[in-house]
Scaffold this motif. Structure first.
Motif, PDB file in Angstrom:
ATOM      1  N   ALA A  48       0.993  -1.443   0.058  1.00  0.00           N
ATOM      2  CA  ALA A  48      -0.015   0.133  -0.134  1.00  0.00           C
ATOM      3  C   ALA A  48       0.553   1.113   0.170  1.00  0.00           C
ATOM      4  CB  ALA A  48      -1.429  -0.519   1.147  1.00  0.00           C
ATOM      5  N   ALA A  49       0.775   2.432  -0.495  1.00  0.00           N
ATOM      6  CA  ALA A  49       1.279   3.446  -1.138  1.00  0.00           C
ATOM      7  C   ALA A  49       0.708   4.562   0.200  1.00  0.00           C
ATOM      8  CB  ALA A  49       1.450   3.904  -2.136  1.00  0.00           C
ATOM      9  N   GLY A  50       2.360   4.885   0.591  1.00  0.00           N
ATOM     10  CA  GLY A  50       2.054   6.254   1.455  1.00  0.00           C
ATOM     11  C   GLY A  50       1.231   5.229   2.337  1.00  0.00           C
ATOM     12  N   VAL A  51       1.431   4.127   3.125  1.00  0.00           N
ATOM     13  CA  VAL A  51       1.620   3.142   4.287  1.00  0.00           C
ATOM     14  C   VAL A  51       3.017   2.853   5.329  1.00  0.00           C
ATOM     15  CG1 VAL A  51       0.662   1.455   5.794  1.00  0.00           C
ATOM     16  CG2 VAL A  51      -1.236   2.653   3.651  1.00  0.00           C
ATOM     17  N   PRO A  52       3.298   3.226   6.089  1.00  0.00           N
ATOM     18  CA  PRO A  52       4.585   3.292   6.951  1.00  0.00           C
ATOM     19  C   PRO A  52       4.734   1.581   6.270  1.00  0.00           C
ATOM     20  CG  PRO A  52       3.130   5.107   8.752  1.00  0.00           C
ATOM     21  CD  PRO A  52       2.257   4.509   7.192  1.00  0.00           C
ATOM     22  N   GLY A  53       6.533   2.045   6.191  1.00  0.00           N
ATOM     23  CA  GLY A  53       6.730   0.005   6.306  1.00  0.00           C
ATOM     24  C   GLY A  53       5.774   0.037   4.273  1.00  0.00           C
ATOM     25  N   GLY A  54       4.851   0.940   3.951  1.00  0.00           N
ATOM     26  CA  GLY A  54       4.753   0.404   2.793  1.00  0.00           C
ATOM     27  C   GLY A  54       3.586  -1.440   2.101  1.00  0.00           C
ATOM     28  N   LEU A  55       3.442  -1.204   3.769  1.00  0.00           N
ATOM     29  CA  LEU A  55       2.075  -2.687   3.620  1.00  0.00           C
ATOM     30  C   LEU A  55       1.185  -2.753   5.199  1.00  0.00           C
ATOM     31  CD1 LEU A  55       4.665  -5.944   4.833  1.00  0.00           C
ATOM     32  CD2 LEU A  55       3.537  -5.252   2.364  1.00  0.00           C
ATOM     33  N   LYS A  56      -0.247  -2.628   4.268  1.00  0.00           N
ATOM     34  CA  LYS A  56      -1.085  -2.354   5.362  1.00  0.00           C
ATOM     35  C   LYS A  56      -1.951  -3.854   5.445  1.00  0.00           C
ATOM     36  CE  LYS A  56      -5.764  -2.015   2.062  1.00  0.00           C
ATOM     37  NZ  LYS A  56      -6.137  -0.889   1.623  1.00  0.00           N
ATOM     38  N   GLN A  57      -2.324  -4.257   6.922  1.00  0.00           N
ATOM     39  CA  GLN A  57      -2.498  -5.391   7.269  1.00  0.00           C
ATOM     40  C   GLN A  57      -4.509  -5.563   6.178  1.00  0.00           C
ATOM     41  OE1 GLN A  57      -1.925  -5.836  11.198  1.00  0.00           O
ATOM     42  NE2 GLN A  57      -4.274  -7.586  11.212  1.00  0.00           N
ATOM     43  N   VAL A  58      -4.924  -6.563   6.380  1.00  0.00           N
ATOM     44  CA  VAL A  58      -5.848  -6.638   5.116  1.00  0.00           C
ATOM     45  C   VAL A  58      -6.662  -8.680   6.620  1.00  0.00           C
ATOM     46  CG1 VAL A  58      -5.179  -5.975   3.348  1.00  0.00           C
ATOM     47  CG2 VAL A  58      -5.101  -8.154   3.956  1.00  0.00           C
ATOM     48  N   GLN A  59      -6.020  -8.790   7.006  1.00  0.00           N
ATOM     49  CA  GLN A  59      -6.943  -9.719   7.870  1.00  0.00           C
ATOM     50  C   GLN A  59      -5.593  -9.835   9.298  1.00  0.00           C
ATOM     51  OE1 GLN A  59      -7.388 -13.516   6.479  1.00  0.00           O
ATOM     52  NE2 GLN A  59      -7.197 -14.272   8.172  1.00  0.00           N
ATOM     53  N   ASP A  60      -7.033  -9.952  10.331  1.00  0.00           N
ATOM     54  CA  ASP A  60      -5.779 -10.275  11.633  1.00  0.00           C
ATOM     55  C   ASP A  60      -5.154 -11.530  11.777  1.00  0.00           C
ATOM     56  OD1 ASP A  60      -6.746  -7.264  12.826  1.00  0.00           O
ATOM     57  OD2 ASP A  60      -8.439  -8.446  13.620  1.00  0.00           O
ATOM     58  N   GLY A  61      -4.097 -11.854  12.661  1.00  0.00           N
ATOM     59  CA  GLY A  61      -3.748 -12.739  13.280  1.00  0.00           C
ATOM     60  C   GLY A  61      -4.602 -13.526  13.804  1.00  0.00           C
ATOM     61  N   THR A  62      -4.292 -15.250  12.449  1.00  0.00           N
ATOM     62  CA  THR A  62      -4.919 -15.933  12.823  1.00  0.00           C
ATOM     63  C   THR A  62      -3.870 -17.267  13.198  1.00  0.00           C
ATOM     64  OG1 THR A  62      -5.181 -16.362  10.568  1.00  0.00           O
ATOM     65  CG2 THR A  62      -6.828 -15.246  11.433  1.00  0.00           C
ATOM     66  N   GLU A  63      -3.937 -18.017  14.190  1.00  0.00           N
ATOM     67  CA  GLU A  63      -3.634 -19.319  14.759  1.00  0.00           C
ATOM     68  C   GLU A  63      -4.686 -20.321  14.270  1.00  0.00           C
ATOM     69  OE1 GLU A  63      -1.213 -19.064  18.309  1.00  0.00           O
ATOM     70  OE2 GLU A  63      -2.755 -20.657  18.819  1.00  0.00           O
ATOM     71  N   VAL A  64      -3.516 -21.613  13.701  1.00  0.00           N
ATOM     72  CA  VAL A  64      -4.479 -22.135  13.063  1.00  0.00           C
ATOM     73  C   VAL A  64      -4.088 -23.519  13.839  1.00  0.00           C
ATOM     74  CG1 VAL A  64      -4.100 -22.707  10.916  1.00  0.00           C
ATOM     75  CG2 VAL A  64      -2.457 -24.162  12.220  1.00  0.00           C
TER      76      VAL A  64
END
Length: 76
Positions: A48-64
């Motif tokens: 994602a442009a303009g977001v610190p680090g260049g990444l945005k989270q689209v799903q919260d953490g999941t644990e199988v």
């Protein structure tokens, strides 16, 4: 394999003292036990442009479920 240089041993020792580290977008990381992963959850991110680090989270953490089963069976 040779021994780590003194600076590597110092850094590793310091890392092992961290029992809860979080920069805010993931679960706290625990580095104190070298036999365990510092995290057991997976997050989905996208560029994602303009977001610190260049990444945005689209799903919260999941644990199988297999992670909890494995940790219980291994005594971790």
């Amino acid at each position: 394999m040779g021994r780590a240089p003194e600076s590597g041993r110092v850094i590793t020792a310091a890392l092992r003292t961290l029992t809860s580290y979080s920069e805010g977008f993931h679960e706290p990381q625990t580095f104190s036990d070298p036999a365990r992963a510092s995290s057991t959850k997976t997050y989905i991110v996208q560029p994602a442009a303009g977001v610190p680090g260049g990444l945005k989270q689209v799903q919260d953490g999941t644990e199988v479920p297999a992670v909890a089963e494995y940790l219980a069976s291994s005594g971790s």
